[in-house]
Design a protein around this motif. Structure first.
Motif, PDB file in Angstrom:
ATOM      1  N   PRO A 719       0.809  -1.225   0.000  1.00  0.00           N
ATOM      2  CA  PRO A 719       0.000   0.000   0.000  1.00  0.00           C
ATOM      3  C   PRO A 719       0.840   1.273   0.000  1.00  0.00           C
ATOM      4  N   PHE A 720       1.865   1.334   0.852  1.00  0.00           N
ATOM      5  CA  PHE A 720       2.642   2.571   0.933  1.00  0.00           C
ATOM      6  C   PHE A 720       3.484   2.778  -0.320  1.00  0.00           C
ATOM      7  N   ASP A 721       3.892   1.687  -0.938  1.00  0.00           N
ATOM      8  CA  ASP A 721       4.686   1.847  -2.152  1.00  0.00           C
ATOM      9  C   ASP A 721       3.881   2.500  -3.270  1.00  0.00           C
ATOM     10  N   MET A 722       2.563   2.314  -3.243  1.00  0.00           N
ATOM     11  CA  MET A 722       1.736   2.992  -4.245  1.00  0.00           C
ATOM     12  C   MET A 722       1.871   4.506  -4.124  1.00  0.00           C
ATOM     13  N   VAL A 723       1.844   5.027  -2.911  1.00  0.00           N
ATOM     14  CA  VAL A 723       1.956   6.480  -2.777  1.00  0.00           C
ATOM     15  C   VAL A 723       3.387   6.946  -3.047  1.00  0.00           C
ATOM     16  N   VAL A 724       4.378   6.124  -2.689  1.00  0.00           N
ATOM     17  CA  VAL A 724       5.766   6.493  -2.987  1.00  0.00           C
ATOM     18  C   VAL A 724       5.985   6.555  -4.494  1.00  0.00           C
ATOM     19  N   ARG A 725       5.477   5.571  -5.210  1.00  0.00           N
ATOM     20  CA  ARG A 725       5.652   5.545  -6.655  1.00  0.00           C
ATOM     21  C   ARG A 725       5.067   6.789  -7.331  1.00  0.00           C
ATOM     22  N   ASN A 726       4.023   7.331  -6.727  1.00  0.00           N
ATOM     23  CA  ASN A 726       3.350   8.487  -7.320  1.00  0.00           C
ATOM     24  C   ASN A 726       3.730   9.800  -6.622  1.00  0.00           C
ATOM     25  N   ARG A 761      15.214   3.813   2.063  1.00  0.00           N
ATOM     26  CA  ARG A 761      15.037   2.672   2.983  1.00  0.00           C
ATOM     27  C   ARG A 761      13.753   1.914   2.658  1.00  0.00           C
ATOM     28  N   HIS A 762      12.725   2.661   2.313  1.00  0.00           N
ATOM     29  CA  HIS A 762      11.450   2.027   1.957  1.00  0.00           C
ATOM     30  C   HIS A 762      11.630   1.050   0.786  1.00  0.00           C
ATOM     31  N   HIS A 763      12.287   1.496  -0.260  1.00  0.00           N
ATOM     32  CA  HIS A 763      12.463   0.634  -1.425  1.00  0.00           C
ATOM     33  C   HIS A 763      13.221  -0.644  -1.076  1.00  0.00           C
ATOM     34  N   ALA A 764      14.252  -0.520  -0.270  1.00  0.00           N
ATOM     35  CA  ALA A 764      15.018  -1.706   0.115  1.00  0.00           C
ATOM     36  C   ALA A 764      14.199  -2.629   1.009  1.00  0.00           C
ATOM     37  N   TRP A 765      13.423  -2.037   1.917  1.00  0.00           N
ATOM     38  CA  TRP A 765      12.667  -2.828   2.892  1.00  0.00           C
ATOM     39  C   TRP A 765      11.599  -3.685   2.212  1.00  0.00           C
ATOM     40  N   ILE A 766      10.814  -3.071   1.344  1.00  0.00           N
ATOM     41  CA  ILE A 766       9.717  -3.845   0.755  1.00  0.00           C
ATOM     42  C   ILE A 766      10.234  -4.967  -0.133  1.00  0.00           C
ATOM     43  N   ARG A 767      11.400  -4.804  -0.724  1.00  0.00           N
ATOM     44  CA  ARG A 767      11.943  -5.857  -1.563  1.00  0.00           C
ATOM     45  C   ARG A 767      12.523  -6.996  -0.718  1.00  0.00           C
ATOM     46  N   ALA A 768      12.916  -6.651   0.487  1.00  0.00           N
ATOM     47  CA  ALA A 768      13.445  -7.686   1.379  1.00  0.00           C
ATOM     48  C   ALA A 768      12.351  -8.386   2.166  1.00  0.00           C
ATOM     49  N   HIS A 769      11.293  -7.623   2.562  1.00  0.00           N
ATOM     50  CA  HIS A 769      10.301  -8.170   3.493  1.00  0.00           C
ATOM     51  C   HIS A 769       8.904  -8.325   2.893  1.00  0.00           C
ATOM     52  N   GLY A 770       8.626  -7.621   1.801  1.00  0.00           N
ATOM     53  CA  GLY A 770       7.298  -7.723   1.196  1.00  0.00           C
ATOM     54  C   GLY A 770       6.222  -6.972   1.931  1.00  0.00           C
ATOM     55  N   THR A 771       6.613  -6.188   2.940  1.00  0.00           N
ATOM     56  CA  THR A 771       5.660  -5.381   3.705  1.00  0.00           C
ATOM     57  C   THR A 771       6.217  -3.972   3.838  1.00  0.00           C
ATOM     58  N   ASP A 772       5.388  -3.057   4.311  1.00  0.00           N
ATOM     59  CA  ASP A 772       5.827  -1.680   4.466  1.00  0.00           C
ATOM     60  C   ASP A 772       6.694  -1.510   5.704  1.00  0.00           C
ATOM     61  N   LEU A 773       7.463  -0.430   5.711  1.00  0.00           N
ATOM     62  CA  LEU A 773       8.303  -0.102   6.865  1.00  0.00           C
ATOM     63  C   LEU A 773       7.479  -0.089   8.145  1.00  0.00           C
ATOM     64  N   PRO A 774       8.009  -0.596   9.240  1.00  0.00           N
ATOM     65  CA  PRO A 774       7.257  -0.554  10.503  1.00  0.00           C
ATOM     66  C   PRO A 774       6.831   0.859  10.886  1.00  0.00           C
ATOM     67  N   GLU A 775       7.671   1.854  10.610  1.00  0.00           N
ATOM     68  CA  GLU A 775       7.318   3.228  10.991  1.00  0.00           C
ATOM     69  C   GLU A 775       6.121   3.744  10.197  1.00  0.00           C
ATOM     70  N   VAL A 776       5.863   3.125   9.058  1.00  0.00           N
ATOM     71  CA  VAL A 776       4.678   3.467   8.266  1.00  0.00           C
ATOM     72  C   VAL A 776       3.498   2.590   8.667  1.00  0.00           C
ATOM     73  N   ALA A 777       3.718   1.284   8.714  1.00  0.00           N
ATOM     74  CA  ALA A 777       2.629   0.360   9.018  1.00  0.00           C
ATOM     75  C   ALA A 777       2.057   0.584  10.406  1.00  0.00           C
ATOM     76  N   ASP A 778       2.879   1.007  11.349  1.00  0.00           N
ATOM     77  CA  ASP A 778       2.435   1.170  12.736  1.00  0.00           C
ATOM     78  C   ASP A 778       2.178   2.627  13.106  1.00  0.00           C
ATOM     79  N   TRP A 779       2.155   3.510  12.103  1.00  0.00           N
ATOM     80  CA  TRP A 779       2.018   4.940  12.381  1.00  0.00           C
ATOM     81  C   TRP A 779       0.652   5.274  12.966  1.00  0.00           C
ATOM     82  N   THR A 780       0.639   6.187  13.927  1.00  0.00           N
ATOM     83  CA  THR A 780      -0.596   6.800  14.419  1.00  0.00           C
ATOM     84  C   THR A 780      -0.340   8.285  14.609  1.00  0.00           C
ATOM     85  N   TRP A 781      -1.410   9.036  14.687  1.00  0.00           N
ATOM     86  CA  TRP A 781      -1.303  10.482  14.903  1.00  0.00           C
ATOM     87  C   TRP A 781      -1.020  10.752  16.371  1.00  0.00           C
TER      88      TRP A 781
END
Length: 783
Positions: A719-726, A761-781
């Motif tokens: 999901p986060f890679d979609m916004v990064v790509r754009n 870091r995001h690009h490297a992480w998703i290619r290694a783990h297949g999921t978004d960075l923890p700081e993104v996936a676990d983000w709250t306001w």
């Protein structure tokens, strides 16, 4: 049928043919009280004769059927440019003069009827909104049959006849709509009587269904679930009795099927009757013109005699043609139809031009939208809890479905996506309409269900349009990328609504409401083919008084938006909302206030000094862009604590337009107060970024506006890679702030570098783990 009754039908048919031809040609001398002269002829000959005699035949015989059986009936006229025929018939029955008193049912009114047709300041050549009794404009072809079924749903006492032209029958939307027989409930719905009119030709070519063997055509129609009744001929003495017998036989079968289901409890799907009517194109018109065959050929499609003013032979031929109908037998000296012409015409609201179902706003009841408090999610603090907005909306829709169980005037349609779009609560109240075979593994299928699902967006749209135009309420739920399939259909509906707003006799109808979900930013699993947010661009090109586009950013704002659009009239409302878990930003009260504003400052999210105003505005429209803007605002609060940030959320996209261009538009002063006239505005938008520029290009601060959105960079990814790509991600937005706030580029170079590194870091992480960075996936306001 008695001979005198046949004579009555023939008189009416001849009168309608005379009036149809007269509309195409005559400017004056409507009753031919003197020989035709060139000055009696219109200077521009516009209109379509070819389909008119067949439509007149159908209208004449429907009149007899309605009057004889006291039927509640309307007709959908599918063939393109059939206006002359339906206008002629509504004038004969008197509904036209009642609607337009200046065009009386006499000689002077006939002259005005002729003059106005396809004439500047007059009426179109289609069966348009201006035509009494119409719910369908026969301009663009393919939608008549789905409109007819939409009108019949939840109208158990209504018969909807539908004339389908053989050119129209070649279209994809029409081909799919034959399957509507599998969704029509003989207990709670009315009946549809398709009349396939095969006159052999389109504009310049033969039609497919007219040239295949009758046995092959019959097999095709039987395969769709119909029992065809064939009427063929070019001799009125034979066709009139055959058509009358066919309609009687069809009505008997419809009545028997409904009685079997309603009284005897039969659950067997009926094989509904339909009529296949074969008559010549341009029937009763000129047989030949300038030595070329016309009647029964493609040359009869439009204006059979094209040069009447200039060519004396054409003028003589036109006069002979018109006099062949023997108008002196059909109209009295004052131009009024004779008793024989009107002998089979129904009276009052039974007339096809006066039936209230064809002016559906007259029958509309307010939709019982329950209090939103019963469904709202609690928000103690913004951005800490998550809900699926469309699932929350599903609870509201289910209650509306429950509260309309008796009135049966609310439907939800969609292409096999109701559960996928998290609206499954509906199935706790009603099932999916289905008249076909049911297996043990099936779920939620019901013969009387009020959710309609068919994998044809065209058919869904047509059903819902017919349902709305006959006075009922509904919602079309669709994947965002594939609603484009109905681009052209929504064009036609918007044109219809715009036209009806200028007709005081047309009562407002419930709005056509789209819920677009499974949207571009959360189609990471389905990939590039499912990623297209452009429908709103298409809609916002259309008539501003009719169209509305909303981007509620969370569950409570979606509820508030739904409450508004479901109650509205005469609009096309597009609501874009996600079905995946989304942060809750606003309480219900705040959501209502924010939706009423359409666009507003979220003070709790910003850091501006009220005395100085903001250094930068972070604007957003859409749920994912809102989350990325708030995440960027949080990063700026941490990395650049002295920067004055204003966060503006836009729910109603038309607020960006100037007030002069849209009823919801903002004045220049209001826009400048919100976005500032001279500060950088970084706008994170759900769709294609140039739409925002187009809406705001005349604003003072447009030169300072920078929009991020979808730019066709999609794939199957996280999901986060979609916004990064754009370039819509939080890190890119912070970099945009650094790049565009004067003096910040040098001072905050390290911050910009940190953001760029995070993207790496995001690009490297998703290619290694297949999921978004923890700081993104676990983000709250955190505020």
């Amino acid at each position: 049928m008695p001979h005198d009754r046949i004579a009555d039908l023939d008189a009416h048919w001849r009168a309608a043919n005379y009036l149809a031809a007269g509309q195409i040609y005559l400017l004056d001398n409507p009753l031919l009280t003197e020989p035709l002269r060139p000055e009696h002829i219109k200077p521009r000959l516009l209109g379509h004769w070819g389909t008119s005699p067949g439509l007149n035949l159908v209208h004449t015989h429907l009149n007899r059927l309605i009057r004889q059986h006291d039927l509640d009936a309307i007709c959908v006229w599918g063939p393109g440019h059939g206006g002359p025929a339906v206008l002629a018939n509504s004038w004969l029955e008197g509904s036209y003069s009642e609607t337009y008193p200046t065009i009386g049912r006499d000689g002077d009114g006939m002259r005005k009827l002729f003059r106005q047709f396809s004439f500047p300041g007059g009426v179109p050549s289609h069966v348009a909104p201006e035509t009494p009794g119409s719910i369908h404009e026969g301009g663009e072809l393919g939608y008549s049959l789905s409109h007819a079924y939409g009108a019949a749903f939840d109208n158990p006492g209504l018969l909807v006849a539908c004339v389908i032209g053989d050119g129209e029958a070649e279209t994809g939307p029409l081909a799919a709509s034959w399957h509507s027989t599998k969704f029509l409930d003989p207990v709670h719905d009315g009946a549809v009587l398709p009349i396939l009119h095969l006159n052999g030709y389109k504009i310049a070519n033969p039609t497919v269904l007219s040239r295949i063997p009758e046995a092959e055509l019959d097999a095709m129609l039987r395969g769709f679930g119909h029992e065809p009744i064939h009427v063929t001929g070019d001799d009125p003495r034979i066709v009139h009795p055959a058509m009358a017998a066919a309609l009687d036989r069809a009505l008997e079968r419809i009545t028997a099927a409904q009685q079997a289901a309603r009284s005897a409890g039969s659950r067997e799907r009926p094989r509904w009757p339909m009529i296949v009517l074969r008559t010549p194109k341009g029937w009763t018109g000129p047989a030949t013109v300038d030595g070329e065959p016309v009647e029964g050929t493609w040359r009869a499609h439009q204006v059979p005699l094209p040069s009447v003013r200039e060519n004396p032979d054409h003028l003589r031929q036109l006069e002979a043609w018109l006099r062949s109908y023997r108008p002196e037998e059909l109209f009295d000296a004052d131009g009024r139809p004779t008793e024989q012409v009107l002998a089979c015409v129904p009276s009052g609201p039974r007339r096809l031009g006066a039936n209230p179902h064809a002016n559906g706003g007259l029958l509309t009841r307010d939709l019982p939208v329950p209090p939103l408090e019963h469904f709202a999610v609690p928000v103690d603090k913004p951005g800490t809890a998550l809900h699926e907005p469309t699932r929350v909306l599903g609870g509201l829709l289910a209650q509306i479905m429950r509260d309309t169980a008796r009135s049966r005037d609310f439907r939800v349609v969609g292409p096999d996506e109701t559960a996928s779009n998290r609206l499954g609560a509906l199935f706790e109240v009603t099932g999916k309409a289905w008249q076909g075979e049911v297996l043990d593994t099936d779920e939620h299928l019901s013969t009387d269900g009020r959710v309609l699902e068919i994998l044809s967006e065209h058919t869904c749209q047509g059903w819902l349009e017919g349902y709305h135009l006959t006075g009922r309420h509904g919602l079309f739920s669709c994947y965002e990328a594939f609603v484009h399939i109905v681009d052209s259909m929504v064009n036609q509906h918007i044109k219809w609504l715009r036209t009806t707003r200028a007709l005081p006799w047309r009562a407002p109808v419930p709005s056509l409401n789209y819920l677009l979900t499974s949207h571009v930013w959360r189609q990471d699993h389905n990939g590039f083919s499912h990623q297209d947010p452009g429908f709103v661009d298409h809609v916002l090109n259309k008539s501003p008084e009719v169209v509305r586009v909303y981007f509620p950013p969370d569950a409570n704002t979606l509820l508030a938006t739904a409450d508004h659009v479901l109650r509205s009239r005469d609009y096309v409302n597009v609501v874009v909302a996600g079905k995946q878990p989304c942060f809750d930003w606003l309480s219900l009260d705040d959501a209502r206030t924010h939706c009423a504003r359409g666009a507003g400052i979220w003070e709790w999210a910003g850091t501006e000094d009220p005395a100085k105003g903001p250094d930068v505005v972070l604007a957003c429209a859409g749920d994912v862009p809102t989350q990325e803007v708030l995440a960027a605002a949080q990063l700026l609060r941490h990395h650049l604590p002295g920067l004055g940030v204003r966060v503006v959320n836009v729910v109603d996209m038309t607020r960006l337009l100037p007030r002069e261009e849209h009823p919801h538009g903002m004045s220049d002063s209001a826009y400048d107060a919100l976005f500032t006239p001279d500060r950088p505005v970084i706008f994170a938008y759900h769709g294609y970024p140039w739409l925002v520029h187009r809406l705001a290009y005349r604003r003072t601060g447009h030169a300072h506006l920078h929009v991020r959105g979808y730019k066709e960079a999609g794939t199957t990814t996280t999901p986060f890679d979609m916004v990064v790509r754009n370039d819509l991600d939080r890190y890119r937005l912070v970099m945009d702030v650094v790049d565009r706030v004067p003096g910040l580029g040098v001072r905050a170079a390290a911050v910009r570098q940190t953001m760029a590194d995070a993207r790496t870091r995001h690009h490297a992480w998703i290619r290694a783990h297949g999921t978004d960075l923890p700081e993104v996936a676990d983000w709250t306001w955190t505020g």
